[in-house]
Design a protein around this motif. Sequence first.
Motif, short mmCIF file in Angstrom:
data_model
loop_
_atom_site.label_atom_id
_atom_site.label_comp_id
_atom_site.label_asym_id
_atom_site.label_seq_id
_atom_site.Cartn_x
_atom_site.Cartn_y
_atom_site.Cartn_z
N SER A 74 77.27 -31.31 62.48
CA SER A 74 78.53 -31.81 61.90
C SER A 74 78.22 -32.98 60.97
O SER A 74 77.20 -33.66 61.11
N TYR A 75 79.12 -33.21 60.03
CA TYR A 75 78.94 -34.34 59.14
C TYR A 75 79.18 -35.66 59.88
O TYR A 75 78.63 -36.69 59.50
N ARG A 76 79.99 -35.61 60.92
CA ARG A 76 80.16 -36.81 61.76
C ARG A 76 78.80 -37.20 62.37
O ARG A 76 78.40 -38.37 62.32
N ALA A 158 72.26 -23.58 54.50
CA ALA A 158 71.68 -22.87 55.64
C ALA A 158 70.43 -23.58 56.15
O ALA A 158 70.07 -23.44 57.33
N ARG A 159 69.78 -24.37 55.29
CA ARG A 159 68.54 -25.02 55.72
C ARG A 159 68.78 -26.00 56.87
O ARG A 159 67.84 -26.35 57.58
N PHE A 160 70.01 -26.44 57.05
CA PHE A 160 70.30 -27.37 58.14
C PHE A 160 70.66 -26.65 59.44
O PHE A 160 70.85 -27.28 60.47
N PHE A 161 70.77 -25.33 59.39
CA PHE A 161 71.21 -24.55 60.56
C PHE A 161 70.10 -23.61 61.00
O PHE A 161 69.20 -23.30 60.22
C1 GLP Z 1 77.38 -30.15 50.37
C2 GLP Z 1 78.29 -31.37 50.51
C3 GLP Z 1 78.35 -32.16 49.24
C4 GLP Z 1 76.94 -32.41 48.71
C5 GLP Z 1 76.27 -31.10 48.40
C6 GLP Z 1 74.85 -31.27 47.89
O1 GLP Z 1 78.05 -29.06 49.87
N1 GLP Z 1 79.61 -31.03 50.92
O2 GLP Z 1 79.04 -33.38 49.47
O3 GLP Z 1 77.00 -33.21 47.56
O4 GLP Z 1 76.22 -30.34 49.59
O5 GLP Z 1 74.00 -31.48 48.98
P1 GLP Z 1 72.54 -32.07 48.89
O6 GLP Z 1 72.71 -33.53 48.65
O7 GLP Z 1 71.93 -31.80 50.23
O8 GLP Z 1 71.87 -31.37 47.78
#
Ligand code: GLP
Length: 235
Positions: A74-76, A158-161
């Motif tokens: 989560s972003y939180r 997807a790289r974060f999951f």
């Molecule tokens: C997501 C977020 C955005 C972010 C974007 C780019 O979609 N909702 O706020 O700017 O990804 O992400 P990254 O900074 O990992 O390239």
Amino acid sequence: MKIIIVKDQQQGGKKALEVFQAALNQGAEVFGLATGSTPETTYTEIVKSDLDFSQKISLNLDEYVGLKADNPQSYRAYMQQHLFNFKQFKRSYLPQGDAADSQAEIQRYNDLLAQYQVDLQLLGIGKNGHIGFNEPGSSFTEQTRKVKLTPSTVAANARFFASKEDVPQYAYSMGIGSIMRAKSILLEAFGVTKADAVAAMVEGPVTPDCPASILQQHPDVTVILDQAAASKLSR
Ligand code: GLP
């Protein structure tokens, strides 16, 4: 738009710290915050600094629909890990991903944004020019809403999951109308994968095809780029 080109993301974080410092010096009370890999060095610099946000308000741009706050994706959880565990704000708000009533959650967030005008909004940019989760085609005037993510954004995140199937398909996002209400905006972009989006944002027409292009019409935007992200700018 004021464009600052730095050597790399580390230097970008240091420049961004200066922008936060200047905002605080000018009395900023409300900070709009972003997630993703882009602002990581900015948060690292803020954490290392002596900047004091203990009497300030933060409001994040977006959150995945369906994820609980303690879900590590989560972003939180991201904000806790990168910033809030080390620098506390008086109050920090994000959309609540697992809210039972979507409409009520959207209303709650819009009420917060009406109460707290953002002094400095931090932004990244998606490869397709999205800001927050405002994908191409988004209206320039909308407030917070529930959005369906495009396949390219799902793939990029997807790289974060553990797998692509785990990436939520929907998010709550401040709208472009909400973002444009901020008094000042700091957008960062690093790496060659952002170069096309940056060129469209800065030099292209203002069009919903590139949501970030609307920032050309905001009176106070600073853009921090590394050389790779700036490589497709003609000027
Ligand atoms: C997501 C977020 C955005 C972010 C974007 C780019 O979609 N909702 O706020 O700017 O990804 O992400 P990254 O900074 O990992 O390239």
